[in-house]
Scaffold this active site. Structure first.
Site, mmCIF file in Angstrom:
data_model
loop_
_atom_site.group_PDB
_atom_site.id
_atom_site.type_symbol
_atom_site.label_atom_id
_atom_site.label_comp_id
_atom_site.label_asym_id
_atom_site.label_seq_id
_atom_site.Cartn_x
_atom_site.Cartn_y
_atom_site.Cartn_z
ATOM 1 C CE1 TYR A 149 -3.691 2.594 1.002
ATOM 2 C CE2 TYR A 149 -1.841 3.591 2.173
ATOM 3 C CZ TYR A 149 -3.116 3.681 1.649
ATOM 4 O OH TYR A 149 -3.823 4.858 1.757
ATOM 5 C CD GLU A 154 -5.961 4.655 -1.019
ATOM 6 O OE1 GLU A 154 -5.953 4.875 0.197
ATOM 7 O OE2 GLU A 154 -6.985 4.331 -1.645
#
Length: 388
Positions: A109, A197
């Site tokens: 992530y 993101e």
């Protein structure tokens, strides 16, 4: 403003962020052609909606033939996808993204956003990619890595390597990871993003590092200088009432209650909603008409909040500072007459020319309930909304 995954990946490619090859499609036939152009024997068909959690909600399909790609696209297009982030109504699927399948060895992530407390951009990373990052932060906060970028220095190589080693990357993966971070950083600054993101950022079986998903939010206040991106806005993914409010320069957020609020000032609006909840009611919206409210804007605000069929009462709470209370009262009277308000209206006015405004409302002959203070206004609105 949010971008779709395929739009975000187009930007990623421009900034040197590696992504799997893919094409957007609006029909099942287009999806089949996209798979044929990509080649291979494994594809992923992804619903294009502005929400996370698509995989868990059935919005991501793995396909092993062109026929499966067509069937998956046909099953998704024209439907509404419901995830944890969309609410019960879901979001419409008008396009799908057909992407080459990847052999995933690891899921990571990465995100870049502003740390408002520190006034610096923060790079967030975790070895637990593919999961809800909020859940990771709540249950295993030690799995979250973070660095802050000094605005005068920018992103440094040692910071990229620090995150890379923290994620367990090695060899050529470290350089590939640094290239991705630098691309994300430049994209964020040059396109006035509020969030970039990647979840997941994957390491493939052969060691390549790729952005398997992409989420980019653009600061609405900067859209005037991001016209090419503004032109890509997908209004179908946004709340219709919030979109209408923006056309009249109203700050509006839909909620689930039955007491509509019209307030000037975000802080006062929050306090108004808190008091409604405190006295047993539920606000139907957040609506800040701003310091420069005019009779026309007040009328637009009434029209907007009354388009919500759940509304059973309206609470107007205005503190006249920049805008005079008598101007607001004129707007309220005009709005009630023009729009044809059929639910109780409670009005609390305080500040500049408040006495004049209250007299205007009293002489109007309209069914408007005056309130002496905010608590009085909230209790009256709750009582009237309940039919008492």
């Amino acid at each position: 403003m949010n971008l779709h995954e395929y739009q975000a990946k187009e930007l990623f490619t421009r900034y040197g962020v590696a992504v799997p090859a893919g094409h957007v499609a609006a029909t099942a036939e287009e999806a089949g052609h996209a798979a044929e152009r990509l080649g291979g024997a494994l594809w992923v068909v992804k619903a294009q909606v502005h929400a996370g959690g698509r995989g868990k909600a059935g919005g991501v399909k793995v396909c092993r033939s062109v026929a499966e790609v067509k069937n998956a696209a046909h099953a998704l297009l024209g439907q509404r996808l419901i995830t944890k982030q969309t609410g019960a109504e879901g979001l419409p699927i008008h396009q799908v993204y057909v992407e080459t399948g990847s052999k995933i060895a690891r899921e990571l992530y990465v995100s870049l956003l502003l740390n408002r407390d520190r006034g610096r951009l923060a790079l967030i990373a975790s070895a637990d990619g593919g999961m809800d990052i909020e859940e990771v932060a709540a249950k295993t906060p030690e799995r979250i890595l973070r660095i802050e970028i000094h605005p005068a220095v920018g992103l440094s190589g040692y910071q990229c390597r620090q995150l890379a080693y923290g994620l367990g990357l090695e060899g050529l993966q470290v350089a590939a990871f640094e290239k991705i971070l630098r691309g994300i950083y430049r994209l964020y600054l040059e396109h006035d993003a509020s969030l970039v993101e990647v979840n997941p950022l994957i390491v493939t079986a052969d060691g390549a590092v790729l952005a398997l998903d992409a989420k980019i939010n653009i600061d609405d206040n900067a859209l005037f200088r991001q016209q090419p991106l503004a032109a890509q806005r997908d209004a179908s993914q946004e709340d219709a009432m919030e979109r209408k409010a923006a056309e009249h320069d109203l700050n509006y957020v839909s909620l689930d209650g039955d007491i509509a609020c019209m307030v000037n000032g975000a802080g006062l609006a929050m306090a108004t909603m808190d008091l409604i909840k405190l006295h047993g009611g539920a606000p139907a919206n957040f609506l800040d008409v701003g310091g420069g409210a005019t009779p026309e804007r007040v009328t637009a605000a009434f029209t907007l909040i009354l388009s919500n069929p759940k509304v059973r009462a309206i609470l107007v709470n205005i503190f006249g500072g920049i805008v005079r209370c008598d101007i607001i009262a004129e707007g309220i009277i005009t709005a009630v007459k023009t729009v044809g308000v059929s639910v109780p209206v409670v009005v609390r006015l305080e500040g500049t020319n408040a006495d004049v405004a209250r007299a205007q409302l009293a002489k109007s002959g309209l069914a408007i309930t005056a309130a002496s203070d905010l608590t009085d206004a909230a209790t009256k609105a709750v009582r009237l909304a309940a039919g008492r």
